[in-house]
Design a protein around this motif. Structure first.
Motif, PDB file in Angstrom:
ATOM      1  N   ARG A 173      22.647  41.018  50.246  1.00 19.70           N
ATOM      2  CA  ARG A 173      23.110  40.202  49.193  1.00 19.70           C
ATOM      3  C   ARG A 173      23.025  40.774  47.698  1.00 19.70           C
ATOM      4  N   ASN A 174      23.189  39.840  46.669  1.00 18.12           N
ATOM      5  CA  ASN A 174      23.193  40.207  45.492  1.00 18.12           C
ATOM      6  C   ASN A 174      24.288  41.453  44.938  1.00 18.12           C
ATOM      7  N   GLN A 175      25.120  41.581  45.911  1.00 20.32           N
ATOM      8  CA  GLN A 175      26.229  42.472  45.674  1.00 20.32           C
ATOM      9  C   GLN A 175      27.252  41.899  44.530  1.00 20.32           C
ATOM     10  N   THR A 176      27.921  42.679  43.871  1.00 21.62           N
ATOM     11  CA  THR A 176      29.153  42.111  42.978  1.00 21.62           C
ATOM     12  C   THR A 176      30.496  42.495  43.290  1.00 21.62           C
ATOM     13  N   ILE A 177      31.251  41.295  43.225  1.00 25.43           N
ATOM     14  CA  ILE A 177      32.683  41.557  43.427  1.00 25.43           C
ATOM     15  C   ILE A 177      33.448  41.361  42.175  1.00 25.43           C
ATOM     16  N   LEU A 178      34.166  42.074  41.665  1.00 22.24           N
ATOM     17  CA  LEU A 178      34.829  42.111  40.444  1.00 22.24           C
ATOM     18  C   LEU A 178      36.239  41.766  40.777  1.00 22.24           C
ATOM     19  N   LEU A 179      36.878  40.566  40.488  1.00 18.67           N
ATOM     20  CA  LEU A 179      38.275  40.454  40.561  1.00 18.67           C
ATOM     21  C   LEU A 179      39.222  40.935  39.240  1.00 18.67           C
ATOM     22  N   VAL A 180      40.122  41.643  39.508  1.00 23.30           N
ATOM     23  CA  VAL A 180      41.002  42.247  38.285  1.00 23.30           C
ATOM     24  C   VAL A 180      42.258  42.222  38.508  1.00 23.30           C
ATOM     25  N   PRO A 181      42.869  40.738  37.997  1.00 28.27           N
ATOM     26  CA  PRO A 181      43.981  40.286  38.449  1.00 28.27           C
ATOM     27  C   PRO A 181      45.087  40.844  37.336  1.00 28.27           C
ATOM     28  N   ASP A 182      46.390  41.488  37.742  1.00 29.26           N
ATOM     29  CA  ASP A 182      47.357  41.988  37.030  1.00 29.26           C
ATOM     30  C   ASP A 182      48.218  40.700  36.414  1.00 29.26           C
ATOM     31  N   ALA A 231      29.855  47.671  41.813  1.00 34.20           N
ATOM     32  CA  ALA A 231      30.435  46.602  42.410  1.00 34.20           C
ATOM     33  C   ALA A 231      31.942  46.914  43.017  1.00 34.20           C
ATOM     34  N   LEU A 232      32.168  46.000  43.910  1.00 30.96           N
ATOM     35  CA  LEU A 232      33.521  46.102  44.735  1.00 30.96           C
ATOM     36  C   LEU A 232      34.594  45.608  43.505  1.00 30.96           C
ATOM     37  N   VAL A 233      35.396  46.440  43.054  1.00 29.20           N
ATOM     38  CA  VAL A 233      36.616  46.061  42.144  1.00 29.20           C
ATOM     39  C   VAL A 233      37.854  46.100  43.054  1.00 29.20           C
ATOM     40  N   ILE A 234      38.273  44.653  42.859  1.00 32.22           N
ATOM     41  CA  ILE A 234      39.543  44.320  43.810  1.00 32.22           C
ATOM     42  C   ILE A 234      40.725  44.095  42.516  1.00 32.22           C
ATOM     43  N   ARG A 245      34.044  56.503  39.804  1.00 35.44           N
ATOM     44  CA  ARG A 245      32.896  57.106  39.408  1.00 35.44           C
ATOM     45  C   ARG A 245      31.631  56.226  39.644  1.00 35.44           C
ATOM     46  N   ARG A 246      31.835  54.915  39.404  1.00 35.91           N
ATOM     47  CA  ARG A 246      30.765  53.899  39.401  1.00 35.91           C
ATOM     48  C   ARG A 246      31.048  52.908  40.628  1.00 35.91           C
ATOM     49  N   HIS A 247      32.047  52.507  40.813  1.00 34.92           N
ATOM     50  CA  HIS A 247      32.681  51.399  41.677  1.00 34.92           C
ATOM     51  C   HIS A 247      33.299  51.752  42.886  1.00 34.92           C
ATOM     52  N   LEU A 248      33.266  50.795  43.826  1.00 34.12           N
ATOM     53  CA  LEU A 248      34.336  51.137  45.213  1.00 34.12           C
ATOM     54  C   LEU A 248      35.276  50.193  44.777  1.00 34.12           C
ATOM     55  N   VAL A 249      36.728  50.739  45.038  1.00 30.37           N
ATOM     56  CA  VAL A 249      37.981  50.095  44.367  1.00 30.37           C
ATOM     57  C   VAL A 249      38.728  49.773  45.623  1.00 30.37           C
ATOM     58  N   LEU A 250      39.206  48.579  45.520  1.00 25.19           N
ATOM     59  CA  LEU A 250      40.434  48.174  46.660  1.00 25.19           C
ATOM     60  C   LEU A 250      41.490  47.648  45.761  1.00 25.19           C
ATOM     61  N   ARG A 293      43.089  59.306  48.555  1.00 20.00           N
ATOM     62  CA  ARG A 293      42.297  59.471  47.666  1.00 20.00           C
ATOM     63  C   ARG A 293      40.883  58.604  47.907  1.00 20.00           C
ATOM     64  N   ARG A 294      40.854  58.134  49.133  1.00 21.82           N
ATOM     65  CA  ARG A 294      39.829  57.134  49.626  1.00 21.82           C
ATOM     66  C   ARG A 294      39.624  55.810  49.001  1.00 21.82           C
ATOM     67  N   VAL A 295      40.710  55.181  48.697  1.00 23.01           N
ATOM     68  CA  VAL A 295      40.896  54.199  48.048  1.00 23.01           C
ATOM     69  C   VAL A 295      41.266  53.140  48.946  1.00 23.01           C
ATOM     70  N   LEU A 296      40.389  51.836  49.058  1.00 24.49           N
ATOM     71  CA  LEU A 296      40.765  50.958  50.082  1.00 24.49           C
ATOM     72  C   LEU A 296      41.879  50.277  49.539  1.00 24.49           C
ATOM     73  N   THR A 297      42.767  49.812  50.419  1.00 27.94           N
ATOM     74  CA  THR A 297      44.267  49.104  50.303  1.00 27.94           C
ATOM     75  C   THR A 297      44.542  48.314  51.149  1.00 27.94           C
ATOM     76  N   VAL A 298      45.007  46.953  50.461  1.00 32.20           N
ATOM     77  CA  VAL A 298      45.799  45.851  51.285  1.00 32.20           C
ATOM     78  C   VAL A 298      47.165  45.735  50.799  1.00 32.20           C
ATOM     79  N   ASP A 299      48.044  45.783  51.639  1.00 38.51           N
ATOM     80  CA  ASP A 299      49.618  45.665  51.240  1.00 38.51           C
ATOM     81  C   ASP A 299      50.210  44.514  52.298  1.00 38.51           C
ATOM     82  N   GLU A 300      50.314  43.460  51.727  1.00 37.39           N
ATOM     83  CA  GLU A 300      50.615  42.167  52.619  1.00 37.39           C
ATOM     84  C   GLU A 300      51.651  41.336  51.816  1.00 37.39           C
TER      85      GLU A 300
END
Length: 434
Positions: free
Chosen positions: A229-238, A329-332, A354-359, A405-412
């Motif tokens: 628990r206590n992990q961070t999810i950061l939502l970055v909407p365009d 954080a997990l940056v979405i 460099r710091r975050h996991l990017v999706l 580049r080891r970036v997690l992706t969702v294409d839907e």
């Protein structure tokens, strides 16, 4: 005060009689009598109209509106006249809403009231104002109408459509989240923290047996784990202009908000914290919040987000994320990628990695896919199919370069994005990637 259709017809009939009387003089007296009678009826009927303040009303609104979802609005109208009134009502709905049941007509006897309900549907999120309702009251003989304003102004808010979130909550309570297509992943040890020791139960994995505690108690004891628990999810909407395109009646930006609400609900429910950073014309920031009770705070922060006319700058988004979010954080990143985004997106993702996991979650245009699947009957259809094939090919290359580049992706597609994004988040948690 305004004339009714009945009065206009009577006046036209009187004018026709005047023309006929010019030909046959014997009808002049009849024309004069008819004009006098009509004038007398108009004067008498005008005094039967209800005076200002004799008609009152109030409006009842739901606690909140969901974008694109019909919700009931009730107008309660009363009057102090001594006769039965025939009324025509049109509520002062905001310009961003529509209601197919208006205007409506009602007859109210003296001393009684009428409660009128209609369905309102908002086409744009944000804060809106219902202006006073317009009421047209008809005179006793039906020759005149006068207008009254009732119910006053009422403020309300239109939120993103959170129906998928509510549906997930109800299914989760019944332990049937798979009905939404959200798959419960088998948790790996890397993503679990030790919780407690308990008695062994049939079906427990042997690797989870605590042999030291078992030897002390002379009975099998298993370790119990809970998810990290206590992990961070950061939502970055365009919030740029590319997200203004309509898809299925809603803009792509609104579809992204629906997906954000679902992923935020799941993350808060699992003990993680959720923050929001907008980019592309919207410079807003919600520091990460935690706990299921924080869902209303997220809703109140997101409900008036709007896609702007500015271009989407991924480099700017990466700089803001790195400045505002210091903890890993997990940056979405939610957007609609184009082939020309390759270079800038790669630089932005590399900076955040460099710091975050990017999706990166990107929307596919359903309308373009439908056009590509249509039959080809003419040269124009063939040219359009060729252009779409080239567009889809460039898009696939961009997604493959991100995965390389080891970036997690969702294409839907927009309709499937909420569930696909939720499954990807659960995969990240299950794999201990964060």
């Amino acid at each position: 005060m305004r004339p009714t259709l009945l009065l206009l017809r009577l006046f036209i009939a009187w004018l026709v009689l005047a023309v006929v009387a010019c030909i046959w003089e014997n009808l002049v007296l009849l024309w004069q009598i008819g004009g006098g009678a009509l004038l007398f009826a108009m004067l008498v009927d005008a005094f039967t109209l209800p005076r200002r303040g004799r008609i009152t009303g109030k409006r009842s609104l739901p606690g909140r509106f969901a974008l694109g979802v019909e919700s009931p609005v009730t107008l309660t109208v009363t009057h102090a006249a001594s006769r039965t009134l025939n009324l025509e009502l049109f509520d002062g709905i905001p310009t961003a809403a529509e209601a197919v049941d208006l205007p409506c007509r009602v007859t109210i006897p003296p001393g009684e009231y009428a409660a009128l309900s209609y369905q309102a549907r908002f086409l744009r999120r944000g804060q809106h104002v219902f202006t006073p309702a317009h009421v047209l009251a008809t005179s006793a003989f039906g020759l005149w109408k006068n207008r009254h304003f009732v119910a006053g102004e009422s403020e309300t808010r239109a939120y993103p459509n959170y129906e998928p979130v509510v549906r997930f909550a109800m299914l989760a309570m019944a332990n049937r989240v798979e009905q939404m297509g959200i798959v419960k992943r088998r948790r790996m040890g890397a993503s679990l923290d030790f919780h407690q020791l308990r008695d062994y139960q049939d079906g427990d994995v042997l690797s989870r047996i605590d042999w030291k505690a078992t030897s002390r108690r002379s009975t099998l004891v298993s370790r119990d784990y809970e998810e990290t628990r206590n992990q961070t999810i950061l939502l970055v909407p365009d919030c740029g202009r590319r997200m203004r395109a309509l898809d299925g009646g809603l803009s792509q930006f609104d579809h992204c908000l629906n997906a954000m609400l679902l992923i935020a609900f799941i993350a808060l429910r699992q003990g993680d914290e959720v923050g929001v950073v907008g980019f592309g014309g919207v410079q807003r920031w919600l520091p990460p919040v935690k706990g299921a009770h924080s869902m209303p705070k997220l809703l109140n922060h997101l409900y008036n987000y709007e896609a702007s006319n500015e271009p989407s700058d991924f480099i700017e988004a990466a700089e803001r994320v790195m400045t505002l979010q210091r903890r890993r954080a997990l940056v979405i990143l939610l957007t609609n990628l184009r082939s020309e985004d390759g270079a800038t997106l790669a630089s932005a993702v590399a900076a955040m990695q460099r710091r975050h996991l990017v999706l990166t979650a990107t929307l596919r245009e359903q309308e373009l896919e439908q056009r590509a699947a249509a039959s080809i009957d003419h040269l124009q259809d063939a040219l359009q199919y060729g252009a779409l094939t080239h567009y889809f090919g460039e898009r696939r290359q961009l997604m493959e370069s991100l995965r390389a580049r080891r970036v997690l992706t969702v294409d839907e597609s927009a309709q499937m994005l909420p569930v696909a994004l939720a499954n990807k988040y659960l995969d990240v948690k299950a794999g201990g990637l964060l």
